[in-house]
Scaffold this active site. Structure first.
Site, PDB file in Angstrom:
ATOM      1  N   LYS A 255     -21.863   7.697 -25.839  1.00  0.00           N
ATOM      2  CA  LYS A 255     -21.004   8.627 -26.589  1.00  0.00           C
ATOM      3  C   LYS A 255     -19.583   8.069 -26.740  1.00  0.00           C
ATOM      4  O   LYS A 255     -19.030   8.036 -27.836  1.00  0.00           O
ATOM      5  CB  LYS A 255     -20.934   9.997 -25.878  1.00  0.00           C
TER       6      LYS A 255
ATOM      7  N   ARG B  91     -21.007  21.222 -23.289  1.00  0.00           N
ATOM      8  CA  ARG B  91     -22.044  20.855 -22.316  1.00  0.00           C
ATOM      9  C   ARG B  91     -22.808  22.062 -21.828  1.00  0.00           C
ATOM     10  O   ARG B  91     -23.719  21.914 -21.011  1.00  0.00           O
ATOM     11  CB  ARG B  91     -21.379  20.195 -21.112  1.00  0.00           C
TER      12      ARG B  91
ATOM     13  N   ARG C 175     -20.731  -0.508 -15.977  1.00  0.00           N
ATOM     14  CA  ARG C 175     -19.620  -0.173 -16.887  1.00  0.00           C
ATOM     15  C   ARG C 175     -18.248  -0.456 -16.265  1.00  0.00           C
ATOM     16  O   ARG C 175     -18.014  -0.217 -15.093  1.00  0.00           O
ATOM     17  CB  ARG C 175     -19.680   1.318 -17.238  1.00  0.00           C
TER      18      ARG C 175
ATOM     19  N   ARG D  72     -15.283   3.729 -12.736  1.00  0.00           N
ATOM     20  CA  ARG D  72     -15.119   5.156 -12.451  1.00  0.00           C
ATOM     21  C   ARG D  72     -15.701   5.543 -11.102  1.00  0.00           C
ATOM     22  O   ARG D  72     -16.736   5.035 -10.696  1.00  0.00           O
ATOM     23  CB  ARG D  72     -15.802   5.984 -13.553  1.00  0.00           C
TER      24      ARG D  72
ATOM     25  N   ARG E 185     -25.388  14.079 -12.218  1.00  0.00           N
ATOM     26  CA  ARG E 185     -24.938  14.243 -13.614  1.00  0.00           C
ATOM     27  C   ARG E 185     -26.135  14.436 -14.534  1.00  0.00           C
ATOM     28  O   ARG E 185     -26.102  15.248 -15.463  1.00  0.00           O
ATOM     29  CB  ARG E 185     -24.097  13.032 -14.047  1.00  0.00           C
TER      30      ARG E 185
HETATM   31  P1  AP5 Z   1     -20.509   4.890 -22.663  1.00  0.00           P
HETATM   32  O1  AP5 Z   1     -20.219   4.797 -24.114  1.00  0.00           O
HETATM   33  O2  AP5 Z   1     -19.362   4.816 -21.716  1.00  0.00           O
HETATM   34  O3  AP5 Z   1     -21.440   6.176 -22.346  1.00  0.00           O
HETATM   35  P2  AP5 Z   1     -21.118   7.733 -22.359  1.00  0.00           P
HETATM   36  O4  AP5 Z   1     -22.251   8.409 -23.036  1.00  0.00           O
HETATM   37  O5  AP5 Z   1     -19.740   7.978 -22.909  1.00  0.00           O
HETATM   38  O6  AP5 Z   1     -21.218   8.006 -20.803  1.00  0.00           O
HETATM   39  P3  AP5 Z   1     -20.285   8.821 -19.798  1.00  0.00           P
HETATM   40  O7  AP5 Z   1     -20.716   8.380 -18.411  1.00  0.00           O
HETATM   41  O8  AP5 Z   1     -18.838   8.658 -20.126  1.00  0.00           O
HETATM   42  O9  AP5 Z   1     -20.756  10.242 -20.030  1.00  0.00           O
HETATM   43  P4  AP5 Z   1     -20.608  11.419 -19.106  1.00  0.00           P
HETATM   44  O10 AP5 Z   1     -21.055  12.477 -20.019  1.00  0.00           O
HETATM   45  O11 AP5 Z   1     -21.342  11.337 -17.820  1.00  0.00           O
HETATM   46  O12 AP5 Z   1     -19.077  11.373 -18.644  1.00  0.00           O
HETATM   47  P5  AP5 Z   1     -17.811  12.233 -19.041  1.00  0.00           P
HETATM   48  O13 AP5 Z   1     -16.634  11.369 -18.932  1.00  0.00           O
HETATM   49  O14 AP5 Z   1     -18.063  12.990 -20.300  1.00  0.00           O
HETATM   50  O15 AP5 Z   1     -21.573   3.741 -22.311  1.00  0.00           O
HETATM   51  C1  AP5 Z   1     -22.020   3.524 -20.985  1.00  0.00           C
HETATM   52  C2  AP5 Z   1     -22.209   2.005 -20.750  1.00  0.00           C
HETATM   53  O16 AP5 Z   1     -23.281   1.545 -21.573  1.00  0.00           O
HETATM   54  C3  AP5 Z   1     -20.984   1.159 -21.133  1.00  0.00           C
HETATM   55  O17 AP5 Z   1     -20.837   0.126 -20.206  1.00  0.00           O
HETATM   56  C4  AP5 Z   1     -21.317   0.615 -22.532  1.00  0.00           C
HETATM   57  O18 AP5 Z   1     -20.701  -0.641 -22.777  1.00  0.00           O
HETATM   58  C5  AP5 Z   1     -22.836   0.524 -22.474  1.00  0.00           C
HETATM   59  N1  AP5 Z   1     -23.474   0.804 -23.770  1.00  0.00           N
HETATM   60  C6  AP5 Z   1     -23.128   1.769 -24.665  1.00  0.00           C
HETATM   61  N2  AP5 Z   1     -23.943   1.754 -25.743  1.00  0.00           N
HETATM   62  C7  AP5 Z   1     -24.849   0.756 -25.514  1.00  0.00           C
HETATM   63  C8  AP5 Z   1     -25.961   0.237 -26.263  1.00  0.00           C
HETATM   64  N3  AP5 Z   1     -26.314   0.752 -27.463  1.00  0.00           N
HETATM   65  N4  AP5 Z   1     -26.662  -0.793 -25.720  1.00  0.00           N
HETATM   66  C9  AP5 Z   1     -26.321  -1.319 -24.511  1.00  0.00           C
HETATM   67  N5  AP5 Z   1     -25.281  -0.878 -23.760  1.00  0.00           N
HETATM   68  C10 AP5 Z   1     -24.552   0.150 -24.252  1.00  0.00           C
HETATM   69  O19 AP5 Z   1     -17.797  13.336 -17.872  1.00  0.00           O
HETATM   70  C11 AP5 Z   1     -17.460  13.000 -16.549  1.00  0.00           C
HETATM   71  C12 AP5 Z   1     -17.402  14.273 -15.695  1.00  0.00           C
HETATM   72  O20 AP5 Z   1     -16.355  15.152 -16.194  1.00  0.00           O
HETATM   73  C13 AP5 Z   1     -18.656  15.158 -15.720  1.00  0.00           C
HETATM   74  O21 AP5 Z   1     -19.604  14.730 -14.781  1.00  0.00           O
HETATM   75  C14 AP5 Z   1     -18.060  16.539 -15.384  1.00  0.00           C
HETATM   76  O22 AP5 Z   1     -17.775  16.650 -13.999  1.00  0.00           O
HETATM   77  C15 AP5 Z   1     -16.739  16.526 -16.138  1.00  0.00           C
HETATM   78  N6  AP5 Z   1     -16.849  17.035 -17.514  1.00  0.00           N
HETATM   79  C16 AP5 Z   1     -16.586  16.348 -18.664  1.00  0.00           C
HETATM   80  N7  AP5 Z   1     -16.774  17.129 -19.745  1.00  0.00           N
HETATM   81  C17 AP5 Z   1     -17.172  18.342 -19.276  1.00  0.00           C
HETATM   82  C18 AP5 Z   1     -17.547  19.555 -19.918  1.00  0.00           C
HETATM   83  N8  AP5 Z   1     -17.547  19.664 -21.255  1.00  0.00           N
HETATM   84  N9  AP5 Z   1     -17.913  20.603 -19.127  1.00  0.00           N
HETATM   85  C19 AP5 Z   1     -17.903  20.501 -17.785  1.00  0.00           C
HETATM   86  N10 AP5 Z   1     -17.567  19.377 -17.106  1.00  0.00           N
HETATM   87  C20 AP5 Z   1     -17.211  18.300 -17.854  1.00  0.00           C
END
Ligand code: AP5
Ligand code: ZN
Length: 214
Positions: free
Chosen positions: A13, A87, A126, A160, A171
């Site tokens: 994402k 979410r 990552r 992270r 997660r």
């Molecule tokens: P990346 O693009 O970083 O993946 P992502 O989907 O953004 O993953 P996140 O881990 O950031 O998602 P998340 O939802 O767990 O975290 P968030 O910060 O939202 O890609 C991942 C890796 O793969 C990278 O190394 C990239 O280079 C590689 N890659 C990407 N595409 C690829 C491809 N096509 N092929 C190969 N490799 C690839 O949330 C963190 C925490 O915050 C949550 O756990 C929660 O506690 C809180 N939080 C955030 N939002 C909310 C909400 N709305 N409600 C409640 N709590 C929330």
């Protein structure tokens, strides 16, 4: 144009949202980034959410809806990319109401479909540029050999605190229990589009572009 990128942790994402910001002048609204920013600047809210995030649990709807509300009131440029929000069904309802208040609507919800098995590797490999937030991966998108970020030239890269297998399991569990019901919700509303998130990054990018340009 306002879109949601939906998918489990590591689906890509953030990676795809950054590409859209660069090419379409859209605004990335990542609640994860906003929460991490609150933590690093040591705000009261940042202190409250720190443990919850490290465990991989979801932060309360009230907190994240508040964060999004503030951002929607500002400049809208080419539209919003919601990355990691909504979410829960409560967040989805709140988003619809907030957009309506601004005279806006949701144009597409793009699901990045991946298999769980690839997620551990994506998450533990990552790293992120400490200056501009560019996302790297140890094997699929390595930091250049000269140690400089390709976007800003920065030399500090972060991993992270929640990018470990235990937190990822939690997660993922949260994703299946609370977030995956949104797929049915948006399907019925008629905005859900699916993209193969297992393809190479540039192929995923092209698939998203094809949806947005239709
Ligand atoms: P990346 O693009 O970083 O993946 P992502 O989907 O953004 O993953 P996140 O881990 O950031 O998602 P998340 O939802 O767990 O975290 P968030 O910060 O939202 O890609 C991942 C890796 O793969 C990278 O190394 C990239 O280079 C590689 N890659 C990407 N595409 C690829 C491809 N096509 N092929 C190969 N490799 C690839 O949330 C963190 C925490 O915050 C949550 O756990 C929660 O506690 C809180 N939080 C955030 N939002 C909310 C909400 N709305 N409600 C409640 N709590 C929330
Ligand atoms: Zn950088």
């Amino acid at each position: 144009m306002n879109i949601i990128l939906l998918g489990p942790p590591g689906a890509g994402k953030g990676t795809q949202a950054r590409a859209l910001v660069e090419e379409r002048d859209m605004i990335q609204l990542s609640t994860g980034d906003m929460l991490r920013e609150a933590r690093s600047s040591g705000t009261e809210m940042g202190k409250i959410v720190a443990d919850v995030m490290d465990r991989g649990d979801l932060v309360t709807d009230e907190i994240v809806i508040g964060l999004i509300r503030e951002k929607l009131e500002g400049d809208k440029k080419g539209g919003f990319i919601f990355d990691g929000f909504p979410r829960t069904l409560a967040q989805a309802d709140a988003l619809e109401a907030l957009l309506a208040e601004e005279g806006e609507k949701l144009d597409a919800v793009i699901e990045l479909r991946v298999r769980d098995e690839v997620l551990v590797d994506r998450i533990v490999g990552r790293s992120t540029c400490g200056s501009c937030g560019e996302v790297y991966h140890d094997t699929t998108k390595p930091i250049p050999a000269d140690g400089h970020c390709t976007v800003c030239g920065g030399t500090e890269f972060k991993r992270r605190a929640d990018d470990n297998e235990d937190s990822l399991k939690n997660r993922l569990m949260e994703y299946y229990k609370k977030t995956s019901p949104l797929l049915g919700y948006y399907h019925v509303k008629g905005n859900l589009k699916r993209v193969d998130g297992l393809a190479e990054m540039k192929v995923v990018k092209a698939s998203i572009a094809a949806i947005l340009d239709k």
